[in-house]
Design an enzyme around this catalytic site. Structure first.
Site, mmCIF file in Angstrom:
data_model
loop_
_atom_site.group_PDB
_atom_site.id
_atom_site.type_symbol
_atom_site.label_atom_id
_atom_site.label_comp_id
_atom_site.label_asym_id
_atom_site.label_seq_id
_atom_site.Cartn_x
_atom_site.Cartn_y
_atom_site.Cartn_z
ATOM 1 N N HIS A 66 0.872 -1.176 0.000
ATOM 2 C CA HIS A 66 0.000 0.000 0.000
ATOM 3 C C HIS A 66 0.907 1.223 0.000
ATOM 4 C CE1 HIS A 66 -4.009 -1.678 0.904
ATOM 5 N NE2 HIS A 66 -3.310 -2.658 1.448
ATOM 6 N N TYR A 130 -20.179 22.901 -3.683
ATOM 7 C CA TYR A 130 -19.370 24.102 -3.909
ATOM 8 C C TYR A 130 -19.427 24.514 -5.381
ATOM 9 C CZ TYR A 130 -15.243 27.056 -4.354
ATOM 10 O OH TYR A 130 -14.390 28.085 -4.643
ATOM 11 N N GLN A 134 -21.643 28.135 -7.286
ATOM 12 C CA GLN A 134 -20.826 29.242 -7.768
ATOM 13 C C GLN A 134 -21.738 30.349 -8.306
ATOM 14 O OE1 GLN A 134 -17.279 29.462 -7.599
ATOM 15 N NE2 GLN A 134 -17.907 27.876 -6.158
#
Length: 139
Positions: A66, A130, A134
């Site tokens: 990993h 978000y 706008q």
């Protein structure tokens, strides 16, 4: 400990591209030893830096790795992973092949597949909201 919250700055970009990469040896065999991993981590770190990236975390079980990486936006993730796999396989064949050849057959160390997942930053629903919210141009 390094501050991973900082943006990476390039000549024409500002980015924060984190990836979780999982690599498995061919046939998912339990080939890794402590000695291999102690040698492999600095090699992967150096390879990442040579390509403009960064190794943030390195973890392993006996049958897979990993990695948490930063890959610059100027590099393709698949090319970045290919370089990591190629250099590490060459290194392991050169320095640890006696231990590996008992578990694998043929000339290939890594499985041709891998898992790569983007990580970090805000949850997706927050980013989506978000973008949706706008301010739109008035004209």
């Amino acid at each position: 400990m390094q501050d991973i919250s900082q943006f990476r700055r390039g000549r024409t970009t500002i980015s924060k591209c984190f990836y979780h990469l999982v690599l498995t040896p061919k046939y998912r065999r339990d080939v890794f030893t402590s000695a291999m991993l102690n040698d492999l981590e600095p090699l992967i770190k150096e390879t990442c830096e040579q390509m403009g990236g960064e190794l943030i975390e390195f973890g392993c079980e006996d049958d897979h790795l990993h990695l948490m990486l930063v890959i610059p936006p100027s590099k393709s993730a698949s090319n970045f992973v290919g370089k990591l796999k190629g250099k590490s396989a060459h290194f392991l064949r050169k320095h640890h092949w006696d231990a590996v050849k008992k578990k694998l057959w043929g000339e290939h160390f890594w499985s041709p597949s891998y898992c790569i997942i983007t990580c970090g930053g805000a949850p997706l629903d927050i980013v989506r909201r978000y973008v949706e919210n706008q301010t739109k141009p008035s004209t």
